[in-house]
Design an enzyme around this catalytic site. Structure first.
Site, PDB file in Angstrom:
ATOM      1  N   LYS A  37       0.861  -1.186   0.000  1.00 42.83           N
ATOM      2  CA  LYS A  37       0.000   0.000   0.000  1.00 42.83           C
ATOM      3  C   LYS A  37       0.893   1.230   0.000  1.00 42.83           C
ATOM      4  O   LYS A  37       1.871   1.293   0.759  1.00 42.83           O
ATOM      5  CB  LYS A  37      -0.915   0.001   1.223  1.00 42.83           C
ATOM      6  N   GLU A 111      -3.202  -2.348  -2.461  1.00 39.45           N
ATOM      7  CA  GLU A 111      -4.468  -1.753  -2.034  1.00 39.45           C
ATOM      8  C   GLU A 111      -4.398  -0.240  -2.119  1.00 39.45           C
ATOM      9  O   GLU A 111      -3.408   0.378  -1.738  1.00 39.45           O
ATOM     10  CB  GLU A 111      -4.791  -2.166  -0.600  1.00 39.45           C
ATOM     11  N   GLY A 112      -5.462   0.365  -2.598  1.00 40.35           N
ATOM     12  CA  GLY A 112      -5.527   1.811  -2.687  1.00 40.35           C
ATOM     13  C   GLY A 112      -5.992   2.452  -1.400  1.00 40.35           C
ATOM     14  O   GLY A 112      -6.253   1.785  -0.390  1.00 40.35           O
ATOM     15  N   ASN A 175     -19.180  -6.934  -1.399  1.00 42.28           N
ATOM     16  CA  ASN A 175     -19.031  -7.161   0.036  1.00 42.28           C
ATOM     17  C   ASN A 175     -20.388  -7.082   0.746  1.00 42.28           C
ATOM     18  O   ASN A 175     -21.310  -6.416   0.278  1.00 42.28           O
ATOM     19  CB  ASN A 175     -18.073  -6.116   0.616  1.00 42.28           C
TER      20      ASN A 175
END
Length: 222
Positions: A37, A111-112, A175
């Protein structure tokens, strides 16, 4: 494909949680998986950060110090964290750190921060958005979205934005998906219909694993 960038339709969509499950899934396929990240905020201690969470949940073996380039205690956007602390994200350092991790492992999940339109540095002399990092690293994306009400609009708009920026998108993960929920099932179908992007997996609340659909395994084993 040796790396994939995970972004979300919004902040708190469950991107870190899903990323951890994705890393765990890739490990189950026998892959040597790493996480990275560029900037994590909201926690001063690495082990309690998003990066530390993914490392622990996915059971990664990489050196913790390679997980993230910039760690900020303030729960703010990276551009504001940089402005308040005087520690601005250097794109050169991010690229260098990512390449070091990627070279040492078979597959890297990056991951952003927040959603795709996230300012990383936004000062008079330098403007860096999340999309600039993705473009610099030549990565395709995986989009995490909510399963519930409003997700069609958020997801379609995010996919459209990615495409206008020339950023590839490999798939979507929904999700908080409830099996038997007619709205969630319809949202899944509508998202695929309106975007042409496959929903690779769903994640139930508090699930310990992805509920994979055929396209997910095909993506990583083809």
């Amino acid at each position: 494909m040796r790396a994939l960038f995970v972004t979300g339709t919004d902040t708190d969509v469950g991107k870190t949680y899903v990323t951890a499950l994705l890393c765990r899934y890739l490990k189950s396929l026998g892959k040597d998986v790493a996480y990275f990240k560029a900037a994590a905020s909201g926690e001063a201690a690495l082990e309690r950060s998003d990066a530390g969470y993914v490392h622990a949940v996915a059971g990664l073996t990489q050196d913790r110090e390679t997980l993230v380039s910039y760690l900020y205690a303030e729960p703010l956007s990276p551009h504001l964290c940089g402005r308040l602390t005087g520690r601005f994200v250097s794109p050169e350092k991010v690229v260098r750190d990512f390449k070091a991790v990627s070279a040492a492992h078979e597959f890297t999940v990056m991951e952003g921060s927040g959603g795709i339109v996230c300012p990383i540095v936004y000062e008079k002399g330098q403007k860096l958005l999340l999309e600039d990092i993705i473009t610099a690293l030549k990565l395709d994306t995986l989009l995490v979205a909510r399963a519930g009400l409003g997700t069609i609009n958020h997801t379609v708009l995010t996919v459209s934005y990615l495409r206008t920026r020339g950023i590839g998108i490999k798939g979507i993960i929904l999700n908080h998906f409830e099996e038997g929920n007619v709205m969630h099932a319809d949202n899944l179908c509508m998202i695929e219909e309106l975007t042409g992007v496959p929903v690779l997996a769903t994640v139930a609340g508090n699930a310990s694993a992805l509920s994979e659909r055929p396209a997910l395994r095909e993506l990583f084993t083809a």
